[in-house]
Every structure is written in C-alpha cells, then in structure tokens.
Design an enzyme around this catalytic site. Sequence first.
Site, PDB file in Angstrom:
ATOM      1  N   HIS A  15     -10.021  29.969  87.641  1.00 10.96           N
ATOM      2  CA  HIS A  15      -8.723  30.266  87.771  1.00 10.96           C
ATOM      3  C   HIS A  15      -8.114  30.587  86.409  1.00 10.96           C
ATOM      4  O   HIS A  15      -8.301  29.633  85.342  1.00 10.96           O
ATOM      5  CB  HIS A  15      -7.714  29.348  88.556  1.00 10.96           C
ATOM      6  N   TYR A 136      25.665  45.726  73.297  1.00  6.13           N
ATOM      7  CA  TYR A 136      25.489  46.748  74.147  1.00  6.13           C
ATOM      8  C   TYR A 136      25.945  47.897  73.935  1.00  6.13           C
ATOM      9  O   TYR A 136      25.188  48.986  74.353  1.00  6.13           O
ATOM     10  CB  TYR A 136      26.634  46.143  75.551  1.00  6.13           C
ATOM     11  N   LYS A 140      23.511  51.238  74.315  1.00  2.00           N
ATOM     12  CA  LYS A 140      23.795  52.216  75.390  1.00  2.00           C
ATOM     13  C   LYS A 140      23.641  53.708  74.691  1.00  2.00           C
ATOM     14  O   LYS A 140      23.111  54.718  75.444  1.00  2.00           O
ATOM     15  CB  LYS A 140      24.982  52.005  75.886  1.00  2.00           C
TER      16      LYS A 140
END
Length: 503
Positions: A15, A136, A140
């Site tokens: 694992h 932001y 954008k």
Amino acid sequence: MFYAHAFGGYDENLHAFPGISSTVANDVRKYSVVSVYNKKYNIVKNKYMWCNSQVNKRYIGALLPMFECNEYLQIGDPIHDLEGNQISIVTYRHKNYYALSGIGYESLDLCLEGVGIHHHVLETGNAVYGKVQHEYSTIKEKAKEMNALKPGPIIDYHVWIGDCVCQVTTVDVHGKEIMRMRFKRGAVLPIPNLVKVKVGEENDTINLSTSISALLNSGGGTIEVTSKEERVDYVLMKRLESIHHLWSVVYDHLNVVNGEERCYVHMHSSHQSPMLSTVKTNLYMKTMGACLQMDSMEALEYLSELKESGGRSPRPELQKFEYPDGVKDTESIERLAEEFFNRSELQAGESVKFGNSINVKHTSVSAKQLRTRIRQQLPSILSSFANTKGGYLFIGVDNNTHKVIGFTVGHDYLKLVESDIEKYIQKLPVVHFCKKKEDIKYACRFIKVYKPGDETTSTYVCAIKVERCCCAVFADWPESWYMDTSGSMKKYSPDEWVSHIKF
C-alpha cells in the site's frame, strides 16, 4: 510494517501513501490523539497538511491529518495509537506540525510520464486560474482571454494550498486551464529540507560539510550548489572527495544531479548507522605524543565503555617508589611532574627531568600570544587529559629542550590569564553516565621563574593539573547538525548528540 519513501522504501507491491509504503492500509482520519515515544499529541482540528511522494514516475499526494509537537522528530520515528499499536511513521513536517500518513482525505495519484506537477501556497484573498494566482478581477479577465483558445493536452498539474481551501488545476502548453478540483479544507505545505551552498569561495568546504551533516541527520534533503566558476560540477566533486568521511557507504545515499548553472546533491539516510553524521566529535584522548581527536567510531567505542561501566572512579594516588636514574616509564614521569607542579620557584634555563608523555605536555609561548594560545589549545589539551588518565600542562617549558623559559607578564595580566583558564575549563561540556555527575577537578598555579642573582621576577611558568574525569569531556560541542522545525540548521548539544547514539 512501514517504510519511508525518503529512505528508498517505496514498494509497488505494498500500500502506498504520501511518504510511506506499508503492509496495512490504515485509515488515519479516525484518530484524535497519537503517541510518539510514549508522549501524547493531539490531532489538529480542521487543518491538514498536503503531502506527496514522487517515486518511480508516480505522484502520490493527499491531505493528511497532522499533530503539533514542539520536539524534533526524525523521519521514520514510529507513531502509535493510545493502545500501543503502531499506526504510521513520521514522514513530513511543517514548522512544529507533523503529518500522520495513511488513508487520508482528498488525494491525487498520477503517472508523471510526460507531465509536471507544481506546488504553491495560495495567498489569502487570491483567486486561481491555471498556473497563476491573483486578485479575483485579474483572474476573471485572464479566464475570459484564455477561453478563446482551443484546449490542448495537459502538460502540468498545479496544486494550490490555502488556509481555507485547496485546489488542483491542470494546464496545456498555452497555460489554458483544462480541469480544476476544489477541496473545502484549509492546509499547509511541508517544509522541504533545502540548503543552498556556493562553492569556490572561502569556507565553502565547511559550509558543504555542515549542510551534508544536517541533511543526513534529518532524514535527507537537497543541497543546491552554485559557483562563480564555469565547471560547478567539477568544483563540487573535488569538495565532496575531501569530505567523503561524512556519509556512510552502507547507510547513506547521495546522488549528484548536474544542471547548466547549478548542481543538486540529493541525499537521504536510513538512520541505521549507530552514529550521527559528524564533521568533528570534539572528543579528545591523550597519547604519548599528542592530543588526538576521536573519530566517530572511536567515540562510539569510548562512550559505550563509559555507558556500560556507569562512569569511572577516581584514579588511586601514586604509590611512593624510588626509581633508579634513567627510568622513563609513565608512572615515574607522572611523579616527577607532580613534584615539579608543587615547586615554589624555578630557575630560568634549568632542565626539566621529564618530557612529554600520556600524562604530561610541555609548551612555550610568548607573553604576547599567551591568551590567544590558551583560547585555541587549552580546551583540547585539558579535555584529552580528563578523558584519559589526567595529567599536567606546563606553559613556559620548551617542548624540545625541556628547559624552563617562562613568560614575563605584569600582575594584572596574570590575573586575566588565570581568569581565562578558569573560564575555559568551566565551559568544557561533560556528558555524564554516572549518578554523582561531578565537575572537572583541576588546579592551576603560576610558579615564579628567577634568573641567577635576581631577587624579584615577573616571569612565570603556568602549571595546570587535571584529574581524570568520571565521564566524557568535550572540548566543544560536536560539529554535527540537524534541520529544525523552521528549516534552519541547528547544532546538536553534547547531550543531544550522545542521546542519538545507538549503543
């Protein structure tokens, strides 16, 4: 069983989780308290660590729980639950936080064939598009601009780790965002063990030695090597050849990767070596002719004997015995040195009846250089006596002719010298294995040296007597380092250094 990837422990048949391969798939999300070396630590609530391994062109990343611990833990140290069951091992850290590796929260498992992966801290208030972050409004506009382009094959993954949210974005060759995953969990990125060294400059070998010692003692890491010279790889290899004793061929792994303007030295240690990587032990022993610094294995043998015996008892006093003329065995020399030490006055130019031995050292120095030589040589000489059988240091006796020379100083200067000697002896670190934990026992005298016909004098021989110490006396802290939780290199104290020895 748990195997650290940092130590080469990746196994595709086991694992795999960030930092470890294991025989069990342990869900580490269920623990609120863990134990390391019988000390309990609370899992931090609502805060995680993004950890990853990059092994065999495979990327294994995940958000893992973490616990706060102000002590320094080594990679590979076992982590247990409160019932005493081992649940993981120490893998990653960020400052004073350590990850708990196993089945964690959101994860990312990738094949890195033909793609790259990059990690970033997402600054508070910023938004993300593809491989960039910004406020932001800027992001954008970036997204609108890139929307006009046709999507291409993914070439890079970008992992963004923020205080409140984590994201994974993918981009094509033009930087167009192809895919995004968002995890509503705050996390931190672990601190990588990275040290930068410039070679071809003054003290570059010392800086390289220090860095190698620190990384090998901290599970591994990378040294970024630059140089003003064109062949940085050539300069680096010459330096590495001169300090090859710092790593073990059996236990440590070192790999040099050449770049155009810099080289990278990747290393990790299995921590199976009985000793820490050490540039200098600063443990000295006295031989017939010199004060010799023990190497790591000599120090291991010496300290093992002290630990097994619980320290040493004081040496018995020398028995009175009349030796015939010309006998130069150790005990007769020591007895003559004791008589010389107790003299009330000496004559300039008189011959001393004994030379250097395992218990005695002569040295001469000018008054101008006296305090400097004491600072430079006293710790190693006196600690070597304390670690062997005790002994006598006579400053002002010529080492070759064995004649009394002395040094001429004023009364005030003599007081400074006496204060220096006391200061340097009291600063000698002692690591105890006994219960009494006694200080170093010593005596210091300044014996007046007269010239024929003189009734007064300002010339002296400094005589220092040191008894054998019960335990290990260091001339200074060992030159052995580790990476602390802030990512800085720290030197081990003598007690810390000895505590890491696997006796």
